[in-house]
Design an enzyme around this catalytic site. Structure first.
Site, short mmCIF file in Angstrom:
data_model
loop_
_atom_site.label_atom_id
_atom_site.label_comp_id
_atom_site.label_asym_id
_atom_site.label_seq_id
_atom_site.Cartn_x
_atom_site.Cartn_y
_atom_site.Cartn_z
N GLU A 228 127.83 67.00 195.89
CA GLU A 228 129.07 66.58 195.24
C GLU A 228 128.72 66.20 193.80
O GLU A 228 127.83 65.37 193.59
CB GLU A 228 129.69 65.38 195.95
CG GLU A 228 130.98 64.92 195.31
CD GLU A 228 131.55 63.66 195.92
OE1 GLU A 228 132.69 63.29 195.58
OE2 GLU A 228 130.84 63.02 196.73
N ARG A 448 118.11 60.81 206.97
CA ARG A 448 118.22 60.47 205.55
C ARG A 448 116.95 59.77 205.12
O ARG A 448 116.28 59.09 205.91
CB ARG A 448 119.41 59.54 205.32
CG ARG A 448 120.75 60.15 205.59
CD ARG A 448 121.86 59.18 205.21
NE ARG A 448 121.89 58.93 203.77
CZ ARG A 448 122.73 58.09 203.18
NH1 ARG A 448 123.60 57.42 203.90
NH2 ARG A 448 122.71 57.93 201.88
N LYS A 458 125.15 56.56 195.53
CA LYS A 458 125.59 56.92 194.18
C LYS A 458 126.55 55.89 193.60
O LYS A 458 126.55 55.65 192.39
CB LYS A 458 126.23 58.32 194.20
CG LYS A 458 125.22 59.44 194.26
CD LYS A 458 125.84 60.78 193.98
CE LYS A 458 126.68 61.27 195.10
NZ LYS A 458 127.15 62.66 194.92
#
Length: 758
Positions: A228, A448, A458
């Site tokens: 993204e 992760r 983020k």
């Protein structure tokens, strides 16, 4: 038992092949230590060793091995090189001897973790501990079956299998297998040779297929990396990119880079440009670059299809109420609206009208479903922010849960690898494909990356940027690819770290020092060595030093001569770091590194306050560096001082892991940047931005800003993974970087003479 004939042998080891009692440990030890003759004796349950010189007899696998190792010391270090390492060997021998099959998983994982940064169990060479563990693996089928799936454990085991002492003993253990399966052995050797091509510095061998992905057909695999564009790539994104690239490359398939640009409120063209820059840095081999926004028209058609088939409805209930209803499994009053009304309201959403902005499109599945993901999830919402690609064309945008499976299927993705934060959405992913009549890609999860004291959100990283806590997304304190590479991380180390972790879906909280330790393995053997001293120095006058300055030609790194040479200036006056000088005693002999000259301290001249002003010393050309405990860095007082600004950084937060209830502001580290004014000599004038060096006794550094004879070179310290500390307790790079056995305890703020926090 009688003595052996022939006085050359120190002892005779007699053994019998009796299955699980096979004496691997004694036999291998005897092969590694010259002078112990091996004789087969049938019917013997335990190995026996008769010592030739004394006729003493020792019985038992461990006892025989221990005797041989002790008898061969100190030339042989099978029992360690000192009391500490010997105790560590005993510790492992006890663990291995008391190993229980029911504990095989925990034991195997313990060994795997131990080998991540080690070649052997104890020290830097084979010990009895390694031999005992090797024997346990060979004799325990359950443990042996575990080894191939544990990369570092397998690296160690594979290496030992190549050594003559181990190979010969294994052949004695199963002679019929070794004699009758030559073809199989040849095939295995060929496979091992092919596998070795993938072997890297940490021993990883590319067993990523153990993720058990179906349909991995050569030439047909298509993966995707869908970032993204709402920030710069951080190391968590890099893991996703590297894993997807691995499978596409390994199976000669295709990697698709797709920007998941469905949220215009967060996305910028700046982020797109920098993600592409980072992908180029990672050297990913992708053939296509696409955007989810390319498929917005298709997504609208699919949404309308679901409405017409009564599989979706538009809901103008508030976000908070929808969330509460999903928790309580209560249907919305909008759920039973007519298809015509839903289509009408969806048009309002697409136009971005005042009413449309209050609505979301929801799938009509089952509000009483045990899986909350199926309780009528939202698939579309309105966002009035202009899109960085499509501008004002669209007002309603598909959510990830809806768009991702559609675009994956349309673009021909065969394997959708996702981090396990989406593990509860796999069934929903498949539902979207099925309800729309689309082909299902195979979905798999990997863990992760999670590091202590490191944030990979983020949103939180954006906060650091917005508040001016860092200078931008590329700041060396940021865990972005650009940030950590600016701090000295290599792409090779990052890829090695990711692939050595494998594609496991098990989440773990790691110390980021593991990443830096791997990085050191790539850098340290390949960079030049220079000298850098802090501005606070002490002049040492050498009474019998060279009358005039002389220049010596020395290799930049004596273990890598292809790096070229440097010039070392020697004279009768040299400069020492103040802390080194303050540690010297009159009459003490020390060695000046690079020059190789020993000097004897004659007089330490002090000021009234006790500080060191200067030192008088004599050169001792006949002295040996082996006789001195201190090897000091120095520079001639006659050289041109080239200014250097040394920098080091601490973690941005002070808590190992932030919880959901934690307020970020409460855990921001106030002192994260440290600087020290220093100087080197003209050897560093050729450095360019990105060049890496080792300043002797100080550590590895990367050039962040090139200087010249008058303007400082900015050099950032590259962590090496050896220090264990909590945020705020890190040593700055400004103390001499000699190996330390104890963890650093002093805080940077307590060292004003060393550095000033910025």
């Amino acid at each position: 038992m009688s003595n052996t004939k022939g006085g050359d042998n120190k002892g005779v080891l007699k053994y019998d092949h009796t299955g699980n009692t096979f004496p691997f440990i004694a036999l291998i030890t005897a092969k590694l230590v010259p002078g112990y003759k091996i004789i087969v004796r049938k019917g013997l349950e335990k190995p026996e060793l008769t010592v030739v010189q004394s006729s003493d007899c020792f019985t038992g696998n461990y006892l025989v091995a221990k005797y041989i190792a002790r008898a061969a010391a100190p030339a042989c270090t099978l029992y360690g090189s000192d009391a500490v390492s010997a105790s560590r060997v005993d510790e492992w021998l006890e663990k291995i001897a008391h190993f229980k099959v029911e504990d095989v998983n925990a034991f195997a994982q313990q060994v795997q973790d131990h080998f991540i940064f080690r070649t052997f169990l104890v020290g830097f060479s084979i010990t009895l501990a390694d031999i005992a563990l090797y024997a346990r693996v060979q004799l325990t089928a359950e443990l042996k079956a575990k080894v191939p799936s544990l990369y570092h454990f397998n690296r160690w085991f594979t290496y030992l299998n190549t050594l003559p002492a181990f190979k010969e003993t294994l052949q004695l253990f199963a002679p019929e297998t070794n004699n009758n399966n030559n073809n199989a052995a040849a095939g295995a050797a060929a496979a091992a040779a092919e596998d070795d091509k993938k072997k890297s510095v940490m021993g990883w061998r590319g067993n990523m297929e153990k993720l058990a992905l179906p349909g991995l057909e050569m030439g047909k695999v298509v993966t995707r990396f869908p970032p993204e564009p709402s920030g710069y790539m951080h190391i968590g994104h890099c893991k996703a990119a590297v894993l997807n690239n691995y499978y596409a490359t390994e199976y000669q398939g295709e990697l698709v880079i797709r920007f998941d640009d469905t949220n215009p409120a967060k996305e910028k063209e700046e982020y797109v440009e920098n993600i592409l820059k980072d992908l180029k840095t990672l050297d990913l081999k992708y053939r296509r670059q696409t955007n989810t926004s390319n498929y917005f028209d298709l997504c609208e058609q699919m949404a309308e299809k679901m409405i017409r088939e009564n599989n979706a409805y538009v809901d103008n209930t508030s976000k908070e109420e929808i969330s509460d209803q999903r928790d309580k499994m209560i249907e919305s009053v909008c759920r039973n609206n007519s298809i015509e009304k839903n289509l009408e309201w969806f048009e309002e959403m697409k136009k971005g009208t005042t009413f449309g902005q209050t609505c979301v499109l929801r799938a009509k599945i089952d509000m009483a479903h045990v899986d909350k993901a199926f309780r009528d999830p939202a698939f579309y919402r309105v966002n009035m922010t202009p899109h960085h690609v499509t501008g004002d064309k669209y007002k309603a945008y598909p959510l990830y849960d809806f768009a991702c499976p559609i675009v994956d299927s349309i673009e021909g993705i065969t394997h959708a690898l996702r981090s396990n934060e989406y593990i509860n959405k796999v069934n929903l992913y498949n539902y979207v494909c099925d309800i729309l009549g689309l082909r299902r890609p195979f979905v798999s999860q990997y863990s992760r990356l999670n590091f202590t004291y490191v944030l990979l959100s983020k949103r939180k990283l954006q906060y650091f940027v917005d508040e001016g806590i860092v200078t931008g997304w590329h700041d060396p304190r940021m865990p972005t690819l650009q940030g950590i590479m600016r701090r000295g991380l290599t792409v090779e180390a990052l890829k090695e770290f990711v692939l050595s972790q494998g594609a496991s879906a098990v989440n773990t909280m790691m110390d980021i020092g593991k990443l830096w330790a791997i990085n050191k393995l790539f850098i340290e053997p390949n960079v030049p060595r220079y000298t850098c001293l802090p501005e606070k120095c002490v002049l040492v006058r050498l009474s019998n030093g060279p009358a005039a300055p002389e220049q010596l030609t020395k290799p930049k790194f004596d273990k890598k001569l292809e790096l070229g040479n440097k010039t070392v200036t020697i004279s009768n006056s040299v400069l020492l770091e103040y802390d080194d000088a303050a540690d010297l005693k009159e009459g003490e002999e020390v060695t000046l590194m690079s020059w190789g000259m020993n000097i004897i301290v004659r007089k330490v001249n002090k000021a009234a306050d006790g500080s060191i002003e200067s030192i008088d010393a004599d050169c001792n050309p006949t002295g040996s560096f082996k006789d001195t405990k201190k090897k000091l860095t120095w520079l001639s007082a006659t050289v041109k001082r080239v200014p250097v600004l040394l920098q080091d950084f601490d973690f941005l937060i002070t808590k190992p892991k932030l919880e959901e209830t934690d307020e970020l502001k409460d855990f921001i580290n106030p002192n994260t940047k440290f600087e020290l004014n220093a100087f080197s000599d003209e050897n560093i004038l050729s450095l360019k931005v990105g060049d890496k060096v080792q300043f002797e006794r100080r550590g590895l550094y990367i050039c962040d800003k090139a200087g010249d004879a008058n303007n400082a070179f900015v050099m950032i310290y590259i962590p090496d993974g050896s220090q264990k500390f909590k945020a705020g307790e890190a040593l700055t790079p400004f103390a001499p970087r000699a190996p330390k056995k104890e963890e650093p305890k002093a805080k940077p703020a307590a060292k004003p003479a060393k550095a000033a926090a910025k």
